[in-house]
Design a protein around this motif. Structure first.
Motif, PDB file in Angstrom:
ATOM      1  N   PHE A  11       0.833  -1.203   0.000  1.00 12.95           N
ATOM      2  CA  PHE A  11       0.000   0.000   0.000  1.00 12.95           C
ATOM      3  C   PHE A  11       0.864   1.248   0.000  1.00 12.95           C
ATOM      4  O   PHE A  11       1.950   1.274   0.583  1.00 12.95           O
ATOM      5  N   GLU A  12       0.348   2.267  -0.647  1.00 15.64           N
ATOM      6  CA  GLU A  12       0.969   3.581  -0.673  1.00 15.64           C
ATOM      7  C   GLU A  12      -0.101   4.609  -0.337  1.00 15.64           C
ATOM      8  O   GLU A  12      -1.274   4.419  -0.676  1.00 15.64           O
ATOM      9  N   GLN A 126     -12.685   3.282   3.194  1.00 15.73           N
ATOM     10  CA  GLN A 126     -12.451   1.956   2.622  1.00 15.73           C
ATOM     11  C   GLN A 126     -11.172   1.342   3.177  1.00 15.73           C
ATOM     12  O   GLN A 126     -11.119   0.145   3.454  1.00 15.73           O
ATOM     13  N   ALA A 127     -10.142   2.154   3.362  1.00 12.24           N
ATOM     14  CA  ALA A 127      -8.879   1.651   3.902  1.00 12.24           C
ATOM     15  C   ALA A 127      -9.086   1.098   5.305  1.00 12.24           C
ATOM     16  O   ALA A 127      -8.559   0.037   5.646  1.00 12.24           O
ATOM     17  N   ARG A 128      -9.876   1.790   6.121  1.00 14.01           N
ATOM     18  CA  ARG A 128     -10.165   1.291   7.471  1.00 14.01           C
ATOM     19  C   ARG A 128     -10.982  -0.010   7.400  1.00 14.01           C
ATOM     20  O   ARG A 128     -10.757  -0.938   8.175  1.00 14.01           O
ATOM     21  N   GLN A 129     -11.920  -0.086   6.451  1.00 19.75           N
ATOM     22  CA  GLN A 129     -12.704  -1.310   6.297  1.00 19.75           C
ATOM     23  C   GLN A 129     -11.810  -2.466   5.846  1.00 19.75           C
ATOM     24  O   GLN A 129     -11.953  -3.583   6.324  1.00 19.75           O
ATOM     25  N   LEU A 177       0.143  -7.527   3.904  1.00 25.27           N
ATOM     26  CA  LEU A 177      -0.805  -6.504   3.438  1.00 25.27           C
ATOM     27  C   LEU A 177      -1.293  -5.655   4.603  1.00 25.27           C
ATOM     28  O   LEU A 177      -1.357  -4.422   4.512  1.00 25.27           O
ATOM     29  N   GLN A 178      -1.622  -6.310   5.700  1.00 26.64           N
ATOM     30  CA  GLN A 178      -2.122  -5.603   6.879  1.00 26.64           C
ATOM     31  C   GLN A 178      -1.063  -4.636   7.417  1.00 26.64           C
ATOM     32  O   GLN A 178      -1.357  -3.472   7.692  1.00 26.64           O
ATOM     33  N   GLU A 179       0.161  -5.108   7.529  1.00 29.85           N
ATOM     34  CA  GLU A 179       1.242  -4.257   8.025  1.00 29.85           C
ATOM     35  C   GLU A 179       1.474  -3.069   7.102  1.00 29.85           C
ATOM     36  O   GLU A 179       1.635  -1.938   7.546  1.00 29.85           O
ATOM     37  N   SER A 180       1.460  -3.329   5.804  1.00 28.09           N
ATOM     38  CA  SER A 180       1.657  -2.266   4.815  1.00 28.09           C
ATOM     39  C   SER A 180       0.550  -1.212   4.909  1.00 28.09           C
ATOM     40  O   SER A 180       0.800  -0.012   4.827  1.00 28.09           O
ATOM     41  N   LEU A 181      -0.691  -1.663   5.092  1.00 25.68           N
ATOM     42  CA  LEU A 181      -1.806  -0.733   5.181  1.00 25.68           C
ATOM     43  C   LEU A 181      -1.742   0.083   6.484  1.00 25.68           C
ATOM     44  O   LEU A 181      -1.996   1.289   6.465  1.00 25.68           O
ATOM     45  N   VAL A 182      -1.388  -0.551   7.570  1.00 23.28           N
ATOM     46  CA  VAL A 182      -1.246   0.185   8.840  1.00 23.28           C
ATOM     47  C   VAL A 182      -0.181   1.273   8.690  1.00 23.28           C
ATOM     48  O   VAL A 182      -0.400   2.422   9.062  1.00 23.28           O
ATOM     49  N   LEU A 186      -0.706   5.441   8.860  1.00 24.60           N
ATOM     50  CA  LEU A 186      -0.029   6.230   9.899  1.00 24.60           C
ATOM     51  C   LEU A 186       0.835   7.343   9.316  1.00 24.60           C
ATOM     52  O   LEU A 186       1.323   8.184  10.068  1.00 24.60           O
ATOM     53  N   ARG A 187       1.019   7.339   8.001  1.00 22.86           N
ATOM     54  CA  ARG A 187       1.859   8.385   7.382  1.00 22.86           C
ATOM     55  C   ARG A 187       1.136   9.705   7.340  1.00 22.86           C
ATOM     56  O   ARG A 187      -0.009   9.845   7.251  1.00 22.86           O
TER      57      ARG A 187
END
Length: 187
Positions: A11-12, A126-129, A177-182, A186-187
């Motif tokens: 994720f970016e 959507q990102a939170r979902q 994927l989960q780690e990347s999205l978190v 947070l950025r």
């Protein structure tokens, strides 16, 4: 050459909020299949049939008072309290809403996946979902695999012939994927 948004499989952040990711057709298919299976697992719960038709009845619908028998569902819907009476009361008034939220989150993931790829753009909501669904998928698969903190390192060293290997690969991929999205959120 136009720059593609999002590194493959990672994720970016998106300007203004949200996230983007590039997934290939196989990854999209796997993720969609897992989300559909999660929907089937979570199911509607024990909500009374007439509560769907009446908004007022929905407010007062009571859910189950006992934890689910399925270990994966018990992990997704754990007791909030150790005391049996308090846990039963809490579950009775919260589990149906929690099931509905988990269904909504999984459906949001499916909608984005169905909208097409390979570059998927998620709004902040959507990102939170997606984050909730990725977590639910990992908890479910981890429970099915019997993952404990003590045995987590063993997963990286399973022989190719081990029948758990495909599920372990999905578990580890979802964790990435989960780690990347978190990190992106947070950025």
């Amino acid at each position: 050459m136009a720059r593609r948004r999002g590194r493959a499989g990672s994720f970016e952040p998106v300007r203004g909020g949200g996230a983007t990711i590039t997934l290939d057709e196989v990854e999209i298919s796997i993720l969609r299949s897992l989300a559909v299976q999660l929907l089937e697992l979570v199911g509607p719960g024990d909500q009374p049939a007439d509560a769907d038709d009446d908004p007022l009845a929905q407010l007062f619908a009571e859910g189950p008072t006992k934890p689910p028998d399925d270990p994966a569902l018990a992990r997704l819907f754990p007791d909030a309290y150790e005391e049996t009476e308090d846990a039963s009361e809490f579950r009775r008034f919260t589990e149906n809403d929690l099931r509905a939220r988990k269904r909504e989150d999984a459906l949001a993931m499916i909608r984005v996946l169905d909208a097409g790829g390979p570059v998927l753009k998620l709004t902040e909501d959507q990102a939170r979902q997606w984050l909730g669904t990725l977590n639910d998928l990992r908890l479910t698969i981890g429970t099915r695999l019997g993952v404990t903190e003590d045995e987590a390192d063993e997963l990286y060293h399973l022989p190719d012939g081990d029948p758990r290997k495909p599920l372990v690969m999905a578990y580890l991929w979802l964790g990435g994927l989960q780690e990347s999205l978190v990190e992106t959120l947070l950025r």
